[in-house]
Design an enzyme around this catalytic site. Structure first.
Site, short mmCIF file in Angstrom:
data_model
loop_
_atom_site.label_atom_id
_atom_site.label_comp_id
_atom_site.label_asym_id
_atom_site.label_seq_id
_atom_site.Cartn_x
_atom_site.Cartn_y
_atom_site.Cartn_z
N CYS A 28 0.92 -1.02 -0.03
CA CYS A 28 0.07 0.01 -0.08
C CYS A 28 0.84 1.16 0.00
CB CYS A 28 -0.81 -0.02 1.31
SG CYS A 28 -1.86 1.57 1.53
N CYS A 31 0.07 3.80 2.52
CA CYS A 31 0.55 3.32 3.92
C CYS A 31 2.01 3.77 3.98
CB CYS A 31 0.30 1.63 4.08
SG CYS A 31 -1.53 1.09 3.89
#
Length: 108
Positions: A28, A31
């Site tokens: 991600c 993230c």
């Protein structure tokens, strides 16, 4: 420092005080953008707020339990109870304001 949270240590990791848990995954990109911000906040709030991380790829059932539908998602716990969830990328300043507000609301 951010604690790595899993099945066996989740309850003890969030049991006392305020704990902000980051639900994330290695693939991600947002993230990865949040990680240095959260690492700095963990240092800034050392002794006031605990910080942890749950890898949703390894523990999808934990994400499901807390209704995490997108990542990154941050779940705020107070004394073992999940109170709030925010999703998406937030700048450090906005998260600092949020955490200061929560500290003021939930001080013992």
């Amino acid at each position: 420092m951010m604690k790595i949270i899993n099945d066996t240590n989740l309850n003890s990791s969030v049991a006392e005080g305020l704990t902000l848990v980051d639900f994330w995954a290695d693939w991600c990109a947002p993230c990865k953008m949040m990680n240095p911000i959260l690492e700095q906040l963990a240092k800034d709030y050392d002794g006031q707020i605990n910080f942890g991380k749950i890898d949703v790829e390894k523990y999808p059932h934990l994400a499901e339990n807390y209704k995490v539908m997108s990542i990154p998602s941050l779940v705020l716990f107070k004394d073992g109870h999940a109170l709030e969830k925010v999703s998406g990328v937030y700048p450090k300043g906005k998260l600092t304001q949020y955490l200061n507000k929560k500290l003021a609301e939930y001080q013992n």
